[in-house]
Write a protein that holds these residues in place. Structure first.
Motif, PDB file in Angstrom:
ATOM      1  N   ARG A 149       1.608  11.809 -10.134  1.00 12.28           N
ATOM      2  CA  ARG A 149       0.926  13.095 -10.022  1.00 12.28           C
ATOM      3  C   ARG A 149       1.883  14.244 -10.303  1.00 12.28           C
ATOM      4  NH1 ARG A 149      -4.144  13.099  -7.128  1.00 12.28           N
ATOM      5  NH2 ARG A 149      -3.820  15.305  -6.741  1.00 12.28           N
TER       6      ARG A 149
ATOM      7  N   ARG B 239       0.827  -1.207   0.000  1.00 13.56           N
ATOM      8  CA  ARG B 239       0.000   0.000   0.000  1.00 13.56           C
ATOM      9  C   ARG B 239       0.863   1.260   0.000  1.00 13.56           C
ATOM     10  NH1 ARG B 239      -3.842   1.016   4.973  1.00 13.56           N
ATOM     11  NH2 ARG B 239      -2.287  -0.430   5.687  1.00 13.56           N
ATOM     12  N   LYS B 240       1.938   1.256   0.788  1.00 19.58           N
ATOM     13  CA  LYS B 240       2.822   2.416   0.834  1.00 19.58           C
ATOM     14  C   LYS B 240       3.554   2.591  -0.491  1.00 19.58           C
ATOM     15  CE  LYS B 240       3.604   2.507   5.790  1.00 19.58           C
ATOM     16  NZ  LYS B 240       4.593   2.402   6.861  1.00 19.58           N
ATOM     17  N   GLN B 241       3.920   1.495  -1.129  1.00 22.23           N
ATOM     18  CA  GLN B 241       4.585   1.580  -2.426  1.00 22.23           C
ATOM     19  C   GLN B 241       3.644   2.165  -3.472  1.00 22.23           C
ATOM     20  OE1 GLN B 241       5.930  -2.399  -3.158  1.00 22.23           O
ATOM     21  NE2 GLN B 241       7.839  -2.102  -2.042  1.00 22.23           N
ATOM     22  N   ASP B 242       2.361   1.771  -3.420  1.00 16.60           N
ATOM     23  CA  ASP B 242       1.378   2.302  -4.365  1.00 16.60           C
ATOM     24  C   ASP B 242       1.197   3.809  -4.183  1.00 16.60           C
ATOM     25  OD1 ASP B 242       1.009  -0.194  -5.418  1.00 16.60           O
ATOM     26  OD2 ASP B 242      -0.837  -0.615  -4.302  1.00 16.60           O
ATOM     27  N   LYS B 243       1.163   4.273  -2.935  1.00 15.99           N
ATOM     28  CA  LYS B 243       1.007   5.703  -2.676  1.00 15.99           C
ATOM     29  C   LYS B 243       2.218   6.480  -3.172  1.00 15.99           C
ATOM     30  CE  LYS B 243      -2.135   5.466   1.225  1.00 15.99           C
ATOM     31  NZ  LYS B 243      -2.341   5.804   2.640  1.00 15.99           N
ATOM     32  N   LEU B 244       3.400   5.922  -2.982  1.00 11.33           N
ATOM     33  CA  LEU B 244       4.615   6.582  -3.438  1.00 11.33           C
ATOM     34  C   LEU B 244       4.654   6.652  -4.963  1.00 11.33           C
ATOM     35  CD1 LEU B 244       7.237   7.881  -2.510  1.00 11.33           C
ATOM     36  CD2 LEU B 244       8.302   5.631  -2.571  1.00 11.33           C
TER      37      LEU B 244
ATOM     38  N   CYS C 196      -7.981  12.563 -13.226  1.00 11.77           N
ATOM     39  CA  CYS C 196      -8.072  11.504 -12.226  1.00 11.77           C
ATOM     40  C   CYS C 196      -9.162  10.507 -12.587  1.00 11.77           C
ATOM     41  CB  CYS C 196      -8.350  12.083 -10.838  1.00 11.77           C
ATOM     42  SG  CYS C 196      -6.961  12.953 -10.138  1.00 11.77           S
TER      43      CYS C 196
ATOM     44  N   THR D  56       1.632  19.023  -7.150  1.00 12.63           N
ATOM     45  CA  THR D  56       0.955  17.723  -7.135  1.00 12.63           C
ATOM     46  C   THR D  56      -0.511  17.806  -7.537  1.00 12.63           C
ATOM     47  OG1 THR D  56       0.469  17.949  -4.783  1.00 12.63           O
ATOM     48  CG2 THR D  56       2.495  16.796  -5.373  1.00 12.63           C
TER      49      THR D  56
ATOM     50  N   SER E 268       2.034   6.633  -6.899  1.00 12.49           N
ATOM     51  CA  SER E 268       0.974   7.559  -7.281  1.00 12.49           C
ATOM     52  C   SER E 268       1.453   9.006  -7.173  1.00 12.49           C
ATOM     53  CB  SER E 268      -0.247   7.349  -6.381  1.00 12.49           C
ATOM     54  OG  SER E 268      -1.202   8.342  -6.605  1.00 12.49           O
ATOM     55  N   MET E 269       2.219   9.311  -6.128  1.00  2.85           N
ATOM     56  CA  MET E 269       2.729  10.674  -5.949  1.00  2.85           C
ATOM     57  C   MET E 269       3.682  11.031  -7.092  1.00  2.85           C
ATOM     58  SD  MET E 269       2.637  13.424  -4.233  1.00  2.85           S
ATOM     59  CE  MET E 269       1.837  12.976  -2.743  1.00  2.85           C
TER      60      MET E 269
END
Length: 86
Positions: A15, A4-9, A79, A72, A11-12
């Motif tokens: 963006r 989950r943390k890898q996906d957020k990183l 989106c 960002t 995604s950032m």
């Protein structure tokens, strides 16, 4: 690192690379100007009163935050289109 943390990183990163809306481009430029002014005041070669240096630090911080948030920002339609593709 959790998935989950890898996906957020990831995604950032995406963006930051996407197209920024025109309003946020102007806001980003204003933030860069504020950061430059704050840096000039804080790093001035002459002795300034403590209050001026403190205000310069706050202007620098504000400009940096405005710039980061504006970078960002992506359009709402962008989106939604990307969510449909997934």
């Amino acid at each position: 690192m959790e998935k989950r943390k890898q996906d957020k990183l990831a995604s950032m990163g995406k963006r930051c690379k996407d197209e920024t809306p025109p309003f946020f481009k102007k806001l980003r430029t204003a933030g860069l100007v504020l950061a430059a002014i704050g840096t000039s005041v804080v790093a001035a070669p002459i002795a300034l009163p403590a209050i001026a240096v403190t205000i310069g630090g706050y202007v620098l911080l504000g400009g940096t935050v405005i710039t980061a948030v504006s970078q960002t920002a992506v359009g709402e339609m962008d989106c939604e289109e990307k969510e449909k593709v997934k």
